[in-house]
Design an enzyme around this catalytic site. Structure first.
Site, PDB file in Angstrom:
ATOM      1  N   LYS A  77      73.451  -3.614  60.927  1.00 55.21           N
ATOM      2  CA  LYS A  77      73.891  -2.491  61.821  1.00 55.21           C
ATOM      3  C   LYS A  77      73.657  -2.823  63.298  1.00 55.21           C
ATOM      4  O   LYS A  77      74.852  -2.518  63.959  1.00 55.21           O
ATOM      5  CB  LYS A  77      73.273  -1.206  61.612  1.00 55.21           C
ATOM      6  CG  LYS A  77      73.585  -0.766  59.987  1.00 55.21           C
ATOM      7  CD  LYS A  77      72.868   0.852  59.940  1.00 55.21           C
ATOM      8  CE  LYS A  77      71.523   0.758  60.397  1.00 55.21           C
ATOM      9  NZ  LYS A  77      70.536  -0.039  59.607  1.00 55.21           N
ATOM     10  N   LYS A  93      71.199   5.438  70.026  1.00 58.18           N
ATOM     11  CA  LYS A  93      70.421   5.425  68.585  1.00 58.18           C
ATOM     12  C   LYS A  93      69.875   6.979  68.633  1.00 58.18           C
ATOM     13  O   LYS A  93      68.880   7.042  69.371  1.00 58.18           O
ATOM     14  CB  LYS A  93      69.187   4.339  68.886  1.00 58.18           C
ATOM     15  CG  LYS A  93      68.572   4.365  67.740  1.00 58.18           C
ATOM     16  CD  LYS A  93      69.355   3.431  66.360  1.00 58.18           C
ATOM     17  CE  LYS A  93      68.222   3.415  65.417  1.00 58.18           C
ATOM     18  NZ  LYS A  93      68.922   2.440  64.270  1.00 58.18           N
ATOM     19  N   GLY A 130      68.493   2.752  58.985  1.00 58.73           N
ATOM     20  CA  GLY A 130      68.638   2.427  57.632  1.00 58.73           C
ATOM     21  C   GLY A 130      70.011   2.706  56.981  1.00 58.73           C
ATOM     22  O   GLY A 130      70.791   2.593  57.645  1.00 58.73           O
TER      23      GLY A 130
END
Length: 199
Positions: free
Chosen positions: A15, A32, A99
């Site tokens: 990612k 993020k 994740g």
């Protein structure tokens, strides 16, 4: 302005590398929402993209390199999705999840919920390995069944034409590109992949 939420079929799908390539391709900002552990993905992105790109401060930074719900509990933090707000920008924005899709934020919410909360399109990163068809198709099924907007899929690492053909045929998703195996991850190799992304 376009907003994309980058998620993967597993924790190591690629990612952050995909996000760096997308930031450069779209000349986008990066954000993020939830960071657990160090080094931070924001720092990694900062080291890979042009200095003029804007890296927004994380929504929350947790110390332990584990699932956000577990890391938050260690710090006695009541972490909830509605605490997180998209940073103000007039630029394109790449938002990187933590994740895979169903990594928990708390006992009720998953990281992928943020994509809907932020009204973004989802970009799914699939890394080719034994079992990736199953993981990719399950991820796609969850996104479709729960009404997420899916921009498409990026295949990462060693090419597997048959795997990719099967996934695209059955998912009917758009292939946004393929990231080649990289001998090193640095600004030069990130730039080398821009030609492979169609977005």
């Amino acid at each position: 302005m376009k907003k994309y939420f980058v998620t993967g079929i597993d924790t190591d799908s690629g990612k952050t590398v995909a996000s760096a390539i997308l930031v450069e391709k779209l000349k986008a900002d990066y954000w993020k929402p939830i960071q657990a552990g160090e080094p931070t993905d924001s720092d990694t992105i900062r080291s890979l993209v042009s200095t003029e790109r804007v890296i927004h401060p994380e929504g929350i930074v947790l110390n332990a390199p584990m699932s956000p719900h577990a890391a938050a509990k260690l710090e006695n933090i009541d972490l909830r999705a509605d605490q997180l707000e998209v940073p103000a920008t007039e630029n394109n924005l790449i938002i990187e999840g933590a994740g895979g899709l169903l990594v928990p934020i708390n006992d009720e919410e998953f990281v992928i919920n943020l994509a809907k909360q932020f009204d973004t399109e989802v970009i799914l990163v699939s890394r080719n390995y034994l079992g990736s068809i199953n993981h990719t198709m399950l991820s796609i099924a969850y996104l479709k069944d729960n009404g997420f907007k899916i921009a498409g899929i990026i295949f990462n690492d060693i090419p597997n034409p048959e795997t990719e053909r099967f996934i695209l045929q059955h998912s009917k998703l758009r292939c946004l590109g393929r990231i080649e195996p990289l001998s090193a991850i640095n600004p030069t190799t990130i730039q080398s992949q821009l030609k492979n992304i169609n977005l």
